[in-house]
Design an enzyme around this catalytic site. Structure first.
Site, PDB file in Angstrom:
ATOM      1  N   SER A 132       0.832  -1.222  -0.041  1.00  0.00           N
ATOM      2  CA  SER A 132       0.023   0.050   0.104  1.00  0.00           C
ATOM      3  C   SER A 132       0.976   1.249  -0.026  1.00  0.00           C
ATOM      4  O   SER A 132       0.322   2.286   0.008  1.00  0.00           O
ATOM      5  CB  SER A 132      -0.974   0.110   1.125  1.00  0.00           C
ATOM      6  OG  SER A 132      -2.003  -0.960   1.004  1.00  0.00           O
ATOM      7  N   LYS A 135       0.202   3.728  -2.805  1.00  0.00           N
ATOM      8  CA  LYS A 135      -0.930   4.463  -2.455  1.00  0.00           C
ATOM      9  C   LYS A 135      -0.675   6.200  -2.683  1.00  0.00           C
ATOM     10  O   LYS A 135      -1.250   7.069  -2.694  1.00  0.00           O
ATOM     11  CB  LYS A 135      -1.761   4.162  -1.242  1.00  0.00           C
ATOM     12  CG  LYS A 135      -2.690   3.111  -1.153  1.00  0.00           C
ATOM     13  CD  LYS A 135      -3.860   2.775  -0.163  1.00  0.00           C
ATOM     14  CE  LYS A 135      -4.612   1.779  -0.342  1.00  0.00           C
ATOM     15  NZ  LYS A 135      -3.991   0.324  -0.328  1.00  0.00           N
ATOM     16  N   SER A 153      -5.980   2.892   4.971  1.00  0.00           N
ATOM     17  CA  SER A 153      -5.180   2.231   3.763  1.00  0.00           C
ATOM     18  C   SER A 153      -6.360   1.336   3.040  1.00  0.00           C
ATOM     19  O   SER A 153      -6.300   0.327   2.367  1.00  0.00           O
ATOM     20  CB  SER A 153      -4.437   1.084   4.131  1.00  0.00           C
ATOM     21  OG  SER A 153      -3.169   0.964   2.862  1.00  0.00           O
TER      22      SER A 153
END
Length: 423
Positions: free
Chosen positions: A104, A107, A162
């Site tokens: 993640s 991101k 997340s």
């Protein structure tokens, strides 16, 4: 510190003061090889040299000067980097360009690409198609079909929890996952993050999806130029909209609290809140292991640290190793010779040319792009700090690129000073 520097550093401190109170409660480059479905057990001998030749070499790269502390002996991350967020100097690195699954932390690139497109107050009603295609076991913030959320709600879901569901809703607003992935890959190229290949916008494991500690640090540095990015990544906890229910004949929207999963920001049983921490993003998947990029400020110096996939599998190990690298970086700053640099975006390099700096940069990677930097607006400034990138009236413009390149600095606004009374 000059008056303009102090003024510039003050901006994030003002916007994030409430968050602090809550917490108390031109590079040498070559075409990168195509990503493999699974990473090898050892770093390749031939890696990208963006940011300097030493960064392309396997193993630990550091050049200790007089009085510099030695690196921590118990760092097990397969790849890591310690860099000055403002000057761009890389103080030390280990397999910095090793292309690994990012989880993640991808991101950060998603936010840097998409965040400027929608005002934070814009509302969106979630359709079933918005949530289609998420991977099994995805991390979720708890978005519901048929409910309406503001863009700010969605970004808090991305950064704090997340939430892959929040990523998919924002991607749907942006024209779909395919469009978003294409734009993320284009933006990565613009930032000269040539180790990165995006397959999913949320960082979920996918064949060929890779990045590197070097690239993730570029994403963080670029994203931190945005006021909203800084706010979201440094928020400790927030209220998130829940279900709408009928109570006594009235529709009532419930809410619940969400807390940031960045343990250096929130603390945990075996990890204290790190002094001066102000973000950025963590990740954890089966293929990637634990990954993390953090930014912290101490005594006027801002450092970025990225660590990917520690071999040691203890609880919160990626945060423990990141904290040790931060500690080393703050002690070593000014006592080590840089082994490379965080490069400027391609369009900035094209606009002003490169000036040499520490010798690790010279020329843009690949063909320079003529388009302005998609992820950052700019405010032209004179003096030794060069050009800083900052949000200004919601319009993204690039100013004084030549001054930026001459000074070789990318100053950050002031970062939240958390728990400054802690030792």
């Amino acid at each position: 510190m000059s008056a303009p520097q102090k003024t510039f550093r003050r901006s994030l401190l003002v916007t994030s003061a409430v968050l602090s109170s809550i917490a108390l409660t031109a590079p040498v480059a070559f075409a990168a090889p195509k990503p493999s479905p699974t990473p090898t057990a050892t770093p390749p001998a031939d890696m990208s040299s963006v940011g300097g030749a030493r960064l392309g070499q396997p193993g630990t790269q550091v050049d200790l000067g007089s009085g510099a502390p030695v690196l921590p002996k118990d760092i097990t991350a397969r790849s890591w980097i310690v860099a000055d967020a403002e000057s761009g100097e890389v103080l030390a690195a280990h397999n910095a360009h090793w292309r690994l699954p990012p989880a993640s932390t991808m991101k950060m690139l998603f936010a840097d690409t998409v965040l400027p497109k929608f005002p934070r107050t814009q509302e969106h009603e979630v359709a079933p198609s918005d949530l289609a295609g998420m991977g099994a076991g995805s991390s979720m913030v708890g978005i519901k079909e048929g409910e309406t959320y503001t863009v700010r709600d969605l970004w808090l879901g991305v950064f704090l929890r997340s939430g892959n569901d929040a990523v998919h809703v924002l991607s749907a607003m942006n024209g779909g996952v395919e469009t978003t992935v294409k734009e993320m890959n284009e933006h990565a190229e613009e930032l000269q993050a040539l180790d990165t290949h995006v397959v999913t916008p949320d960082g979920y494991d996918a064949p060929g999806q890779v990045s590197s500690a070097y690239d993730l640090t570029l994403f963080a540095r670029s994203g931190l130029q945005k006021k909203d990015f800084r706010e979201y990544c440094s928020t400790v906890r927030a209220s998130f909209p829940g279900d709408t229910k009928e109570k006594k004949g009235k529709s009532v929207r419930e809410s619940f609290e969400i807390q940031n999963t960045n343990r250096l920001l929130t603390g945990d049983s075996d990890v204290p809140v790190y002094q001066g921490i102000a973000g950025v993003k963590n990740g954890n998947t089966t293929n990637a292991g634990a990954t993390f990029t953090g930014v912290a400020e101490r005594n006027g110096r801002v450092l970025l640290v990225t660590a990917m996939n520690p071999e040691k599998r203890e609880h919160n190990e990626v945060y423990k190793e990141t904290a040790k690298l931060f500690d080393w970086g703050f002690q070593a700053a000014g006592k080590v010779r840089p082994v490379g640099e965080l490069v400027a975006p391609k369009s900035a390099a094209q606009s002003g040319g490169q000036s040499g700096g520490n010798g690790s940069a010279g020329g843009a990677a690949g063909k320079a792009s003529g388009s302005p930097v998609a992820s950052a607006s700019a405010a032209g400034r004179s003096g030794g700090m060069g050009v800083a990138f900052a949000i200004s009236g919601g319009v993204l413009v690039l100013l004084a690129a030549a001054a930026f390149l001459v000074n070789r600095r990318w100053p950050l606004p002031d970062l939240v000073r958390r728990r400054s009374s802690r030792p």
